[in-house]
Design a protein around this motif. Structure first.
Motif, short mmCIF file in Angstrom:
data_model
loop_
_atom_site.label_atom_id
_atom_site.label_comp_id
_atom_site.label_asym_id
_atom_site.label_seq_id
_atom_site.Cartn_x
_atom_site.Cartn_y
_atom_site.Cartn_z
N LEU A 77 0.85 -1.20 0.23
CA LEU A 77 0.13 0.21 -0.05
C LEU A 77 0.91 1.22 0.01
N ALA A 78 2.03 1.09 0.65
CA ALA A 78 2.80 2.38 0.50
C ALA A 78 3.75 2.59 -0.48
N GLN A 79 3.89 1.43 -1.45
CA GLN A 79 4.55 1.72 -2.98
C GLN A 79 3.51 2.52 -3.74
N ARG A 80 2.15 2.29 -3.57
CA ARG A 80 1.24 2.67 -4.36
C ARG A 80 0.29 3.44 -3.62
N PRO A 81 0.60 4.82 -3.29
CA PRO A 81 -0.50 5.67 -2.67
C PRO A 81 -1.61 6.00 -3.21
N ASP A 144 -5.67 -2.69 -7.37
CA ASP A 144 -4.30 -2.26 -7.74
C ASP A 144 -4.58 -1.67 -9.17
N GLY A 145 -4.16 -0.16 -8.90
CA GLY A 145 -4.19 0.50 -10.24
C GLY A 145 -3.11 0.81 -11.15
N SER A 146 -1.88 0.05 -10.73
CA SER A 146 -0.61 0.00 -11.44
C SER A 146 -0.59 -1.18 -12.38
#
Length: 484
Positions: A77-81, A144-146
């Motif tokens: 969660l921290a890598q994809r704020p 996940d939006g990445s």
């Protein structure tokens, strides 16, 4: 030919490039799909850890459960704020804890379900699954939006279509330039053949042609040589035949002339009440009013036939000498047109006087580049035609000077013969320059070669014979423009 080869080369070169661009796009989608599958597995692997993060129930039934995130979840969660989200959803679809936009009806089975949803301009990949926690049965949703597959579909034209389009356009211009440059010798060969005069059978430059085209050029040169040799043989035959005929015809004409004079003298003595006019230009019809014997009439007809035959032989010889291919082998010289006109005027003055014609000269000092002997032949034929077909008592004018032709920047020297005869219909003016063509109803004798010889001489001088109306719309003007 060249345009056809160019289209085929462009097609054969651009088709593989377009196919490669399509394959590149397909591989990009495959790569994105592989990355998306890997992302789905990563999301599915985090579901048990997310379920284990629920450590206690809420203080009340409506209160959210207490969460204690495992370190891998915190890192995720921290890598994809701004590109990740989660939610624990009650069975009726309300969000107990997490992002409220992840609300919705729970899965129908206990198996994980994957879906895509757009929120705030980002397409998310979402995994939903019923899980059993210390707070009871809940629905866990992790987004996940990445995921590259989701963003790729939205930005397809920018990330795939635009680069491939730019590549295709650049390849088209590059290949088109390369093909044009490669085919330039062939296109130049095509233009050289198209721009040639039908009478130009000189060899093409084989050394300047590409290796692939050189056999074609050599074959064309061999064909040109064969046609040239055949035409040269025909010209030699006509010239030799005409030359060989001149001597016996000259002897025959001398004997017939002497015979005609003797018969004419006898007829004059036998009929002194009639005046006998010895005129070499009288036609048989003009002799009908003279009372002479049948023998004298036949002699005069024979004399006219011999003169026509002798003139035809001379014209055939002149036509062979005036042929553009043979005349171009001789260098052109500076010709004094005024002096040439004065000489021709003196030569034809007797013939014009015999028909009571007014033969005049309008000349200025002018010089041109050409073959003097050919221009003399041309003027002689034009004057002969004018004297022959203009009625008795007519007027003929021989001119030379400067004139500016339509479409030309500067004035050019010209030669011109004008008469006030019956003229020629406009529809017949092109055909009257053909060999052995005579206008319908033409009076007088001729072989139809005089104007053809003049036109051939005009071609040698890179010009053409103009057939114009006489001044005032009466008669005919024959003009030749020459290089200064």
């Amino acid at each position: 030919m060249a345009s056809g080869l160019q289209r085929r080369l462009l097609l054969l070169l651009l088709a593989p490039l377009l196919l490669l661009a399509a394959l590149n796009t397909w591989f990009d989608f495959r790569s994105a799909d592989s990355a998306a599958l890997e992302q789905d597995r990563q999301l599915l692997a985090m579901v048990p850890m997310m379920a284990a993060s629920v450590v206690a129930r809420g203080a009340t039934d409506d209160a959210p459960p207490v969460l204690l995130m495992a370190p891998p979840l915190e890192d995720f969660l921290a890598q994809r704020p701004s590109l990740s989200a989660y939610a624990f959803v009650a069975r009726e679809g309300s969000v107990l804890v997490g992002d409220s936009w992840l609300s919705g009806m729970p899965p129908a089975t206990g198996e994980p379900e994957f879906s895509s949803q757009e929120f705030d301009g980002v397409t998310y990949r979402i995994v939903s699954q019923r899980v059993h926690t210390v707070a009871g049965d809940l629905v866990l949703r992790l987004a996940d939006g990445s995921d590259p597959r989701q963003q790729w579909l939205r930005l397809l034209w920018l990330k795939v279509g635009l680069p491939n389009l730019v590549l295709a356009v650049a390849a088209f211009f590059a290949v088109n330039w390369a093909v044009r440059r490669a085919l330039r010798p062939l296109i130049e060969l095509k233009e050289a053949v198209e721009s040639r005069s039908p009478r130009d059978l000189s060899a093409l430059d084989a050394e300047g042609s590409p290796d692939e085209v050189r056999p074609l050029v050599l074959s064309l040169n061999r064909l040109f040589d064969l046609v040239n040799a055949q035409a040269e043989s025909q010209r030699r035959f006509v010239a030799d035949a005409a030359h060989q005929l001149r001597t016996p015809l000259a002897g025959l004409q001398a004997q017939v002339e002497a015979w005609a004079q003797a018969v004419g003298a006898t007829a004059a003595k036998a009929h002194p009440e009639h005046v006998y006019m010895e005129n070499s230009h009288l036609a048989p019809a003009e002799l009908e009013g003279i009372a002479i014997t049948l023998e004298a009439s036949q002699v005069f007809k024979l004399r006219q036939a011999v003169r026509r035959t002798s003139q035809l032989a001379n014209q055939l010889l002149a036509l062979s000498r005036a042929d553009a291919r043979s005349a171009n082998t001789q260098a052109m010289q500076r010709v004094d047109l005024r002096q040439l006109c004065e000489m021709l005027l003196e030569t034809h003055l007797d013939a014009a006087s015999a028909k009571e014609m007014d033969l005049g000269l309008e000349a200025v000092d002018v010089h041109a580049t050409g073959h003097e002997w050919l221009l003399r032949e041309l003027l002689g034929n034009l004057l002969d035609n004018a004297i022959r077909y203009t009625p008795r008592g007519g007027a003929i004018t021989l001119r030379c000077g400067w004139a500016q032709e339509p479409g030309m920047d500067a004035a050019q020297p010209f030669l011109e013969v004008e008469d006030n005869g019956p003229g020629v219909p406009v529809a017949e003016r092109t055909r009257m320059l053909e060999r052995f063509y005579r206008l319908t109803g033409t009076q007088g004798e001729g072989s139809g070669l005089g104007l053809a010889i003049a036109e051939e001489i005009a071609r040698v001088h890179h010009s053409h014979l103009q057939v114009l109306d006489g001044h005032g719309g009466r008669g005919l003007r024959m003009r030749l423009s020459l290089p200064a």
